[in-house]
Scaffold this motif. Sequence first.
Motif, mmCIF file in Angstrom:
data_model
loop_
_atom_site.group_PDB
_atom_site.id
_atom_site.type_symbol
_atom_site.label_atom_id
_atom_site.label_comp_id
_atom_site.label_asym_id
_atom_site.label_seq_id
_atom_site.Cartn_x
_atom_site.Cartn_y
_atom_site.Cartn_z
ATOM 1 N N TRP A 138 1.102 -1.256 0.019
ATOM 2 C CA TRP A 138 0.368 -0.056 0.003
ATOM 3 C C TRP A 138 0.982 1.258 0.059
ATOM 4 O O TRP A 138 1.972 1.066 0.259
ATOM 5 N N ARG A 140 2.919 4.420 0.885
ATOM 6 C CA ARG A 140 3.402 4.826 2.071
ATOM 7 C C ARG A 140 3.714 6.351 2.317
ATOM 8 O O ARG A 140 3.348 7.010 3.232
ATOM 9 N N ALA A 155 1.645 8.427 4.501
ATOM 10 C CA ALA A 155 0.450 7.951 4.076
ATOM 11 C C ALA A 155 -0.293 7.967 5.857
ATOM 12 O O ALA A 155 -1.372 8.530 5.984
ATOM 13 N N LEU A 170 -4.966 16.306 0.590
ATOM 14 C CA LEU A 170 -4.674 15.598 1.711
ATOM 15 C C LEU A 170 -4.587 16.652 2.799
ATOM 16 O O LEU A 170 -3.744 17.698 2.846
ATOM 17 N N LEU A 186 -6.750 7.231 -5.738
ATOM 18 C CA LEU A 186 -5.830 7.284 -4.420
ATOM 19 C C LEU A 186 -6.891 6.105 -3.410
ATOM 20 O O LEU A 186 -5.867 5.492 -2.871
ATOM 21 N N ARG A 189 -5.231 2.581 -3.680
ATOM 22 C CA ARG A 189 -3.728 2.642 -3.430
ATOM 23 C C ARG A 189 -3.374 2.546 -1.851
ATOM 24 O O ARG A 189 -2.418 2.690 -1.069
ATOM 25 N N LEU A 190 -4.554 3.029 -0.856
ATOM 26 C CA LEU A 190 -4.422 3.065 0.375
ATOM 27 C C LEU A 190 -4.711 1.743 1.055
ATOM 28 O O LEU A 190 -5.897 1.084 0.906
ATOM 29 N N ASP A 191 -4.143 1.697 2.206
ATOM 30 C CA ASP A 191 -4.376 0.379 3.217
ATOM 31 C C ASP A 191 -5.930 0.414 3.749
ATOM 32 O O ASP A 191 -6.298 1.179 4.410
ATOM 33 N N GLN A 194 -6.553 0.964 7.298
ATOM 34 C CA GLN A 194 -6.553 2.189 7.818
ATOM 35 C C GLN A 194 -7.483 3.446 7.262
ATOM 36 O O GLN A 194 -7.674 4.204 7.948
ATOM 37 N N PHE A 195 -7.545 2.967 6.101
ATOM 38 C CA PHE A 195 -8.061 4.108 5.343
ATOM 39 C C PHE A 195 -9.505 3.727 4.786
ATOM 40 O O PHE A 195 -9.514 2.328 4.602
ATOM 41 N N ARG A 205 -9.038 8.488 7.791
ATOM 42 C CA ARG A 205 -8.093 7.537 8.428
ATOM 43 C C ARG A 205 -9.158 7.051 9.555
ATOM 44 O O ARG A 205 -9.567 7.962 10.202
#
Lengths: 261, 355
Positions: A138, A140, A155, A170, A186, A189-191, A194-195, A205
């Motif tokens: 993911w 970072r 991130a 952001l 986006l 691409r985010l974990d 967490q998101f 988040r």
Amino acid sequence: MNGRLLRVAIVDDEPLARLAVRTRLACRPGFEVVAEYADGDSAALGLAALRPDLVFVDVQMPGRSGLAALAALPRAIRPMAILLTAYEGFALQAFELAAIDYLLKPIDDERLDEALERARRAFPYSSSASGGAAPAQWARTFSVRVGARTVLVEAAEVEHIEADGDYATLHAGGKTYLVRERLHALALRLDPRQFQRVHRSSIVRLDMVAELRALTNRDAVLRLRDGTLLRASRTYMPALAEALERRAHFPLPTPSVSKVA
Amino acid sequence: MREATPPLIPVLVALPVIACMAILGLPAIGHGHALAFRTLFIVACVAWIVPLALLQRALWRRDVKWLPTALALLAASYAMSVLNNLLGQRLAIELGLVKGYRLDELTMGLDGCWLALIMFCAVHAGAVYYLGLQRAQLRLAQALAAARDAELRALRLQVNPHFLFNTLNAVSALVAAGANRDANRMIGRVADFLRATLAHDGRHEHALAEELALTEAYLDIEKVRLGARLQLSMKAGPDLLDAAVPYLMLQPLVENAIRHGIAPLAAPGRLDILVGSEGGRLLVDVRNDGQPDAARDGTAGAGIGLANVAERLRRLYGADQQLDAGWREGRFAVRIALPLRALAQPAANDVDVAA
């Protein structure tokens, strides 16, 4: 990009409403409109004969409805369906028919992109973007241009992200950074631990969420720990509830790098 | 025209009258024939109360003035008392106490029956009058509430068309300029905002969370127009999302902030919405960048929106609210103070996720 084009049919009694779907599909790669039907009867016959992969169905039509036409098809040859409605409240029927999404009229381009993305992922012949194939790692950091400099934003420090047309903003530590990337891209691409995407125009988040207040229209308002208010739309509520639940039971020790097998 | 009174009223009124007569008759117990006479008079009076009550109600229904009504009732009850005396003489004859009727004594000793019947009429009239007064007061209160409701509704309706035509104009401009994507986006946001306002159930207040969501739906439209020129922040203190606020209180303020404050600026402008509380008051601040000397004079230049909101607040909360607006440190600031109370929520499905 993928194996073959998705063959799409459109069922709507209004010619302009069909045009709205057709023109939008024309400027997106990977889709081919093979048929249009103005009533439920011709749709039932045509869909059975043509067997498209995906069908856009208006749920309120005079006479036999598009939904009835769809339900009349044997399950084996029933295409993936995206329901169109001017009113809300048809979501239940949508789920009963295993529709992959439902869109409100007038059609919102971002929401259409998401619905089409779902269709692509659910399409058995597509080679790319299949459901489980998440990025090996993911994101970072984000590199952001601030004037002439390029700044790296962790991130893990990003509190929430807002869509800003074709860009995204952001929010981290009281500052804002503009990234040249669409929110939709986006989000992939985010974990997800967490998101969480909570709205067409925002990602949050999870550990920032302090209050969640449901609204009468089944959307919700989130209050983050710094007081910031965000809307969460009902489309993302189940995923958000699940993510928060997961966090409550298995809190991540630190929001850091995480690999997915 | 008097309205119908429930038939239970005369029954309830008759009870104490009969009770009084019964109590007055107690000393007669054990005095031989006296008890029989008392019983006869009570029974006769109870029987007379029915036609008397009917007569009284008939007179009311015909809207007869109080003096003729009183005279008619006095006359009727007098006649009834005389007939009672006649019955009493009849009883005396039966019991062998007297030989025959004595018409000269018919009008003597009428106080027992006549006074009781007059008392009944008076209390009956009093009770009905009181009941009518109460109903009239209730109707007046309802009429006032309906009037207030209509005025608030009218004030609220001023908000929407204004905004709608401005937005249609903007969409038309985008189409004319060939900015199809933005035009589409704006139409979508307008649809969202309309859905949100149409879903409203017509109450004058709703939860702060609903109001903020509605305001954001509106701001989404402005964001399409202004893009990066509109910088927005919306913050609230803890446990305020359930607070009751007037429906569409923020939208006109935010519309002003953008139209008169941020839109005329060449540089990007900030709009901040801050919600807090202090000593049982809900404090809502709307602050925006702007040019104090632009076009109109600063304090009064906020247009009809601000006046409309002030008027609605005054009608909803009377003196228990405050709206201050003016330039402060180079920014236009509106502060609203309201009584802080949670909205009564029939089906609250709040989830507290603060870990």
